[in-house]
Design an enzyme around this catalytic site. Structure first.
Site, PDB file in Angstrom:
ATOM      1  N   ASN A   1       0.864  -1.184   0.000  1.00  0.00           N
ATOM      2  CA  ASN A   1       0.000   0.000   0.000  1.00  0.00           C
ATOM      3  C   ASN A   1       0.899   1.233   0.000  1.00  0.00           C
ATOM      4  OD1 ASN A   1      -2.675   0.970  -0.198  1.00  0.00           O
ATOM      5  ND2 ASN A   1      -2.645   1.535   1.958  1.00  0.00           N
TER       6      ASN A   1
ATOM      7  N   GLU B   1      -8.412  -5.977  -0.610  1.00  0.00           N
ATOM      8  CA  GLU B   1      -9.733  -5.671  -0.068  1.00  0.00           C
ATOM      9  C   GLU B   1     -10.832  -6.490  -0.753  1.00  0.00           C
ATOM     10  OE1 GLU B   1      -9.724  -1.085   1.186  1.00  0.00           O
ATOM     11  OE2 GLU B   1      -9.083  -1.440  -0.860  1.00  0.00           O
TER      12      GLU B   1
ATOM     13  N   ASP C   1      -5.747   8.008   6.232  1.00  0.00           N
ATOM     14  CA  ASP C   1      -5.138   7.425   5.032  1.00  0.00           C
ATOM     15  C   ASP C   1      -3.746   8.021   4.831  1.00  0.00           C
ATOM     16  OD1 ASP C   1      -4.732   6.285   2.456  1.00  0.00           O
ATOM     17  OD2 ASP C   1      -6.859   6.333   2.014  1.00  0.00           O
TER      18      ASP C   1
END
Length: 299
Positions: free
Chosen positions: A103, A121, A204
């Site tokens: 990520n 996900e 985030d």
């Protein structure tokens, strides 16, 4: 407080726009579309976005001292030659976890590339938990794993004195700090410096300004927030016209503009009709603060 202005500079409709990085040499903004599997470069001069397709979910991009860029691609660290549109694998992690991917990632002040992993996900922010880890790619191309049991490895940056590393594991709803040793790249003494409020939703991507304050993009919160890492207080909230704000960086000629990426993944037609700019890139001006130029990977 000067007047804050927000504009959508690129309506790209990215699935998951992420990892904005200002490339001073090109005078352009880099970013990735994770689900769209492309590395993108938006030029404010032309208003055009160029994109290079890749063969796996690409989750972060960084400058490289020797030229070109480095990216996290699937579970690989890789080099990207922009001119030739050529991707070369540097090294791979987590061969034993085929369902994982990298990520967010960022380069530290000494030129090391930090990036973490997560499980793919099932739908936005729904995934098998505790599958991720945080890694560093050193300039000699060796990799060190710092810790595992991560849900969604996300925002990272370093304090102005380089003694603190800031990090987000999204589903902990916390911004954490570690003691940082710039000589060795080692981290320790983890603690939470800010817990997100319910309406801020999921933390985030993150960046730091020249006053040492942190800016955090709030996924599903439609905002970026400015935090004081010393006091743990929120200083400012800037709301955007899209819910799924994913990351932020400073850029422009003097690093006084903030760029925010966003996502459209997981939004139905009705939601998208209300937020047609979802997945776009936004520019925020008038914040009255500047950012720190990104560090290039030294390898």
């Amino acid at each position: 407080m000067s007047s804050v202005r927000i504009e959508c500079v690129a309506s790209e409709g990215y699935g998951i726009g992420e990892s904005p990085v200002w490339d001073e040499k090109e005078g352009a903004l880099l970013c990735v579309d994770i689900t769209g599997r492309k590395v993108c470069r938006w030029s404010p001069g032309t208003g055009q976005t160029q994109a290079i397709p890749v063969d796996a979910p690409v989750s972060s991009v960084a400058l490289r001292k020797s030229g070109g860029y480095v990216i996290t691609l699937g579970t690989r660290f890789a080099a990207l030659n922009w001119k030739e549109e050529l991707v070369t694998t540097i090294t791979q992690v987590e061969n034993d976890k085929p369902n994982n991917r990298f990520n967010d990632g960022k380069v530290d002040p000494a030129g090391r590339y930090f990036a973490g992993t997560m499980a793919e996900e099932i739908r936005p922010a729904v995934l098998e938990r505790h599958q991720g880890s945080l890694y560093t790619l050193f300039s000699d191309l060796s990799v060190v794993k710092h810790f595992d049991q991560v849900d969604i490895s996300n925002g990272l940056d370093w304090s102005l004195d380089h003694k603190t590393f800031f990090y987000i594991d999204s589903l902990s709803y916390s911004v954490d700090a570690f003691d940082y040793d710039l000589q060795t790249g080692k981290i320790g003494n983890r603690r939470s410096i800010y817990k997100l409020e319910k309406e801020e939703s999921i933390p985030d991507g993150m960046c730091i300004d020249t006053e040492g304050k942190l800016w955090v993009a709030c996924y599903d919160g439609g905002r970026v927030i400015r935090l004081d890492p010393e006091t743990g207080k929120r200083l400012q909230t800037v709301k955007l016209p899209v819910d799924k704000t994913t990351s932020c960086c400073f850029g422009g000629r003097d690093y006084s503009e903030m760029y925010v990426t966003s996502a459209s993944y997981g939004m139905d037609k009705e939601w998208l009709s209300r937020q047609p700019q979802a997945g776009g890139i936004f520019k925020i001006t008038g914040l009255g603060v500047k950012g720190v130029p990104p560090y290039p990977f030294a390898g």
